[in-house]
Scaffold this active site. Structure first.
Site, PDB file in Angstrom:
ATOM      1  N   ALA A   1      42.982  37.961  42.388  1.00 21.13           N
ATOM      2  CA  ALA A   1      43.452  38.153  41.011  1.00 21.13           C
ATOM      3  C   ALA A   1      43.059  39.566  40.610  1.00 21.13           C
ATOM      4  CB  ALA A   1      42.777  37.129  40.101  1.00 21.13           C
TER       5      ALA A   1
ATOM      6  N   GLY B   1      42.163  35.009  44.702  1.00 28.66           N
ATOM      7  CA  GLY B   1      43.515  34.507  44.413  1.00 28.66           C
ATOM      8  C   GLY B   1      44.474  34.716  45.575  1.00 28.66           C
TER       9      GLY B   1
ATOM     10  N   GLU C   1      43.870  31.871  47.779  1.00 27.02           N
ATOM     11  CA  GLU C   1      44.438  30.702  47.076  1.00 27.02           C
ATOM     12  C   GLU C   1      45.956  30.688  47.193  1.00 27.02           C
ATOM     13  OE1 GLU C   1      42.152  31.669  43.352  1.00 27.02           O
ATOM     14  OE2 GLU C   1      41.807  29.512  43.358  1.00 27.02           O
TER      15      GLU C   1
ATOM     16  N   GLU D   1      34.688  34.688  44.584  1.00 28.05           N
ATOM     17  CA  GLU D   1      34.561  34.625  43.117  1.00 28.05           C
ATOM     18  C   GLU D   1      33.125  34.485  42.636  1.00 28.05           C
ATOM     19  OE1 GLU D   1      36.974  33.203  44.845  1.00 28.05           O
ATOM     20  OE2 GLU D   1      38.878  33.431  43.787  1.00 28.05           O
TER      21      GLU D   1
HETATM   22  N1  COA Z   1      41.846  43.557  41.408  1.00 27.77           N
HETATM   23  C1  COA Z   1      42.174  44.761  40.928  1.00 27.77           C
HETATM   24  N2  COA Z   1      42.260  45.854  41.703  1.00 27.77           N
HETATM   25  C2  COA Z   1      41.963  45.708  42.996  1.00 27.77           C
HETATM   26  C3  COA Z   1      41.608  44.471  43.569  1.00 27.77           C
HETATM   27  C4  COA Z   1      41.548  43.360  42.700  1.00 27.77           C
HETATM   28  N3  COA Z   1      41.249  42.136  43.141  1.00 27.77           N
HETATM   29  N4  COA Z   1      41.360  44.651  44.888  1.00 27.77           N
HETATM   30  C5  COA Z   1      41.595  45.954  45.137  1.00 27.77           C
HETATM   31  N5  COA Z   1      41.940  46.592  44.009  1.00 27.77           N
HETATM   32  C6  COA Z   1      42.278  48.020  43.842  1.00 27.77           C
HETATM   33  C7  COA Z   1      41.034  48.885  43.853  1.00 27.77           C
HETATM   34  O1  COA Z   1      40.428  48.903  42.564  1.00 27.77           O
HETATM   35  C8  COA Z   1      41.623  50.213  44.238  1.00 27.77           C
HETATM   36  O2  COA Z   1      42.266  50.790  43.115  1.00 27.77           O
HETATM   37  P1  COA Z   1      42.068  52.356  42.768  1.00 27.77           P
HETATM   38  O3  COA Z   1      42.618  53.079  43.989  1.00 27.77           O
HETATM   39  O4  COA Z   1      42.902  52.559  41.556  1.00 27.77           O
HETATM   40  O5  COA Z   1      40.611  52.560  42.589  1.00 27.77           O
HETATM   41  C9  COA Z   1      42.721  49.830  45.234  1.00 27.77           C
HETATM   42  O6  COA Z   1      43.021  48.472  44.953  1.00 27.77           O
HETATM   43  C10 COA Z   1      42.291  49.926  46.686  1.00 27.77           C
HETATM   44  O7  COA Z   1      41.127  49.138  46.855  1.00 27.77           O
HETATM   45  P2  COA Z   1      39.746  49.733  47.472  1.00 27.77           P
HETATM   46  O8  COA Z   1      38.621  48.882  46.956  1.00 27.77           O
HETATM   47  O9  COA Z   1      39.650  51.197  47.255  1.00 27.77           O
HETATM   48  O10 COA Z   1      40.000  49.430  49.021  1.00 27.77           O
HETATM   49  P3  COA Z   1      38.900  49.226  50.155  1.00 27.77           P
HETATM   50  O11 COA Z   1      39.625  49.246  51.439  1.00 27.77           O
HETATM   51  O12 COA Z   1      37.761  50.173  49.968  1.00 27.77           O
HETATM   52  O13 COA Z   1      38.297  47.738  49.897  1.00 27.77           O
HETATM   53  C11 COA Z   1      38.465  45.371  49.427  1.00 27.77           C
HETATM   54  C12 COA Z   1      39.134  46.626  50.061  1.00 27.77           C
HETATM   55  C13 COA Z   1      39.482  44.223  49.512  1.00 27.77           C
HETATM   56  C14 COA Z   1      37.194  44.985  50.229  1.00 27.77           C
HETATM   57  C15 COA Z   1      38.085  45.681  47.962  1.00 27.77           C
HETATM   58  O14 COA Z   1      39.223  46.237  47.313  1.00 27.77           O
HETATM   59  C16 COA Z   1      37.666  44.463  47.169  1.00 27.77           C
HETATM   60  O15 COA Z   1      36.545  43.988  47.347  1.00 27.77           O
HETATM   61  N6  COA Z   1      38.540  43.944  46.287  1.00 27.77           N
HETATM   62  C17 COA Z   1      38.230  42.840  45.424  1.00 27.77           C
HETATM   63  C18 COA Z   1      38.272  41.544  46.199  1.00 27.77           C
HETATM   64  C19 COA Z   1      37.864  40.375  45.318  1.00 27.77           C
HETATM   65  O16 COA Z   1      36.745  40.232  44.900  1.00 27.77           O
HETATM   66  N7  COA Z   1      38.858  39.510  45.025  1.00 27.77           N
HETATM   67  C20 COA Z   1      38.637  38.338  44.277  1.00 27.77           C
HETATM   68  C21 COA Z   1      39.058  38.533  42.885  1.00 27.77           C
HETATM   69  S1  COA Z   1      38.849  37.011  41.994  1.00 27.77           S
END
Ligand code: COA
Length: 259
Positions: free
Chosen positions: A69, A114, A117, A137
């Site tokens: 999400a 999400g 999910e 989460e």
């Molecule tokens: N919501 C909003 N934005 C997200 C996102 C999310 N769930 N996951 C990634 N993004 C965005 C990042 O903020 C970043 O945006 P920016 O370039 O404007 O800063 C872009 O996507 C790229 O992500 P980034 O974190 O730079 O990539 P990465 O390769 O370093 O890391 C992940 C990848 C998946 C490990 C990391 O993005 C992450 O932990 N995301 C959240 C995962 C999560 O907790 N999901 C559950 C949500 S309930």
């Protein structure tokens, strides 16, 4: 005129298969409200479009199926809006799970929160070796809210669901395969594997396929046996049933019409 979408893309092929792509690669396809609203609408289109017999669900870009999400939209939720957001996600994801056409998700990168999910709403999942699954989460002070606590438990069992959700651990495609979270791990051309599987499904009677999906989903609601019996009975009243049994007895291939 076909509907236009901003955050998703629906492309029909000439083989009865359509490909639905979540298309926010710069945000790793995170599910913001626009994606959710467009998903809700496109699944009505898919259900009603007779040319679509099966669906591939995928994420755009190299890195992610869907990274969860959209956390920027979660940050301001309060008790009331949080409950409403969860109910909305649940409603949309239930609609995908109940899609009368078979849905195969291809997970080629992150499927987190999400995103995991969403993958779990598909009827089948194909992962590539680079796929990473997780429900992180609790690391954000939340729990999965789009049906993940329920679907994961049904897919992999209570003990494994407890471990994955409580630790917030991320798991590899191979581990997801052993857990029963994915059907196949395919290194080369997962799209072609998805099309092969969908091809094997859509050669069958379309009414039978959609009612089989309904009957299997009813296993989770407690009235599965009576649902199965009434769907079985309703199929006995169809041209497809008569054609399928006649073709077997005539030693020929059936020609189903979906009637
Ligand atoms: N919501 C909003 N934005 C997200 C996102 C999310 N769930 N996951 C990634 N993004 C965005 C990042 O903020 C970043 O945006 P920016 O370039 O404007 O800063 C872009 O996507 C790229 O992500 P980034 O974190 O730079 O990539 P990465 O390769 O370093 O890391 C992940 C990848 C998946 C490990 C990391 O993005 C992450 O932990 N995301 C959240 C995962 C999560 O907790 N999901 C559950 C949500 S309930």
């Amino acid at each position: 005129m076909p509907a236009t979408y901003e955050t998703i893309e629906l492309r029909k092929e000439d083989n009865g298969i359509a490909v639905l792509t979540i298309n926010r690669p710069e945000k790793l396809n995170a599910l913001n409200n626009s994606v959710l609203n467009e998903l809700e609408s496109v699944f009505d289109t898919i259900a009603n479009d007779k040319e679509i017999r099966g669906l591939i669900l995928e994420g755009a870009g190299e890195k992610a199926f869907v990274a969860g999400a959209d956390i920027s939209e979660l940050a301001d939720l309060n008790e009331e809006s949080g409950r409403a957001a969860s109910e909305k996600g649940q409603r949309i994801f239930l609609k995908i799970e109940n899609c009368p056409k078979p849905v195969v998700a291809i997970v080629h990168g992150y499927a987190l929160g999400g995103g995991a999910e969403l993958a779990m709403t598909a009827h089948l999942r194909i992962a590539t070796p680079k796929a990473v699954f997780g429900l992180p989460e609790v690391s954000l002070g939340l729990i999965p809210g789009y049906g993940g606590t329920q679907r994961l438990t049904k897919l992999v069992g209570k003990a494994k669901a407890m471990e994955l959700i409580l630790t917030a651990d991320k798991v590899s495609a191979e581990k997801a395969l052993t857990l029963g979270l994915v059907n196949h791990v395919v290194a080369e051309d997962p799209g072609s594997e998805a099309r092969k599987i969908l091809g094997r499904i859509i050669k069958n009677g379309p009414l039978a396929v959609s009612r089989a999906i309904k009957a299997i989903n009813a296993a989770e609601t407690g009235d599965g046996y009576s649902t199965e019996a009434s769907l079985f009975g309703s199929l006995c009243n169809t041209d497809d049933f008569r054609e399928g049994t006649a073709a077997f007895l005539d030693k020929r291939s059936p020609e189903f019409t979906g009637k």
